[in-house]
Design an enzyme around this catalytic site. Sequence first.
Site, PDB file in Angstrom:
ATOM      1  N   THR A  67       1.052  -1.300  -0.207  1.00 14.27           N
ATOM      2  CA  THR A  67      -0.175   0.270  -0.210  1.00 14.27           C
ATOM      3  C   THR A  67       0.745   1.431   0.194  1.00 14.27           C
ATOM      4  OG1 THR A  67      -1.566  -1.385   0.740  1.00 14.27           O
ATOM      5  CG2 THR A  67      -1.828   1.421   1.206  1.00 14.27           C
TER       6      THR A  67
ATOM      7  N   TYR B   8       4.127 -12.813   4.476  1.00 16.05           N
ATOM      8  CA  TYR B   8       2.988 -12.288   4.019  1.00 16.05           C
ATOM      9  C   TYR B   8       2.529 -13.123   3.250  1.00 16.05           C
ATOM     10  CZ  TYR B   8      -0.127  -8.898   1.404  1.00 16.05           C
ATOM     11  OH  TYR B   8      -1.025  -8.211   0.352  1.00 16.05           O
TER      12      TYR B   8
ATOM     13  N   LYS C  97       0.885 -12.347   7.523  1.00 17.05           N
ATOM     14  CA  LYS C  97      -0.526 -11.582   7.099  1.00 17.05           C
ATOM     15  C   LYS C  97      -1.565 -12.599   5.905  1.00 17.05           C
ATOM     16  CE  LYS C  97      -1.895  -7.517   4.486  1.00 17.05           C
ATOM     17  NZ  LYS C  97      -1.152  -6.739   3.231  1.00 17.05           N
TER      18      LYS C  97
ATOM     19  N   ILE D 137      -4.374  -6.933   8.722  1.00 14.40           N
ATOM     20  CA  ILE D 137      -3.457  -5.582   8.857  1.00 14.40           C
ATOM     21  C   ILE D 137      -4.295  -5.636   6.862  1.00 14.40           C
ATOM     22  CG2 ILE D 137      -1.812  -5.272   7.441  1.00 14.40           C
ATOM     23  CD1 ILE D 137      -0.168  -7.340   9.169  1.00 14.40           C
TER      24      ILE D 137
END
Length: 296
Positions: free
Chosen positions: A46, A137, A165, A208
């Site tokens: 992001t 992730y 995540k 998240i």
Amino acid sequence: MELKGIFVPLVTPFAADGSVALDALEKLAGSLLDDGAAGLVALGTTGEPAALTAAERSAVAGVCAAVCADRGVPLLVGAGGPGTAGAAEELAGLAGRVPGVAGALVTVPSFVRPGEAGTVAHFRALAAASSVPLVVYHIPYRTGQGLSGAALLELAAVPGVVGVKYATGGVDQAAVELLAAAPAGFSVLGGDDAVLAPLLALGADGGILASAHLATARHVELAEAWRAGDAVRARALGHRLAALAVAAFAAPNPAVVKGVLHAQGRIPTPDVRLPLLPAGPAEVARALELVSGLDH
């Protein structure tokens, strides 16, 4: 390190001249923590890290670290890459480059598709070299590498790996297996905004979430409702936040989020850097409408 609650992967605001607006970043980070975020992530997807220079990435991480240190909350920093040796070298020096960083968010190797055994070996090597704990992730629709429940549990047992995540695009069998048997001290954090609620219902520790920029307190409320066993309240709020998540990802992330933050006066421009393009007016307007509706 125990990771619970809602973490916000910060956007990188840009000024009108195209530079990184560090003052706006500092204010935004503080406001998200004021609204109840448990911690922040710097230089996640992001934050457009691939579009930033090395000096810009260092400055962004420094601002986020200072804000988190002042508030006494954890900061995760996006790090690593598909090559094990290069990622290990970066992680070995991370604590020195970003004082106070709590951990690194490290993507499963992308594009190379090393298989489950290769992925586990990769993270064993990174954890052994890293100066900070690691959060895996797992996002196979970007990396090309799927992982079974057994492989995820093997990763969860690696010393120095403290969480995942989880962003597979839904709630799948592997998620159910992981949440049923995750060891104590290992955090499962939802990474697909639209399916946060069902993951929390199954026992995830938090999330998240890029869309949590836009309704931080309500996401925190959702996590707390599931933790308290208030399914009626959690289910209703979860549906509304899922709709917001869909709107927030109507254009490639973080274009809509930045458009809304700019419209709210929280960042100086809605700009993203190529290869991303700004979100369209209709996409931003729809997300703004849903944010406003959460107050009623």
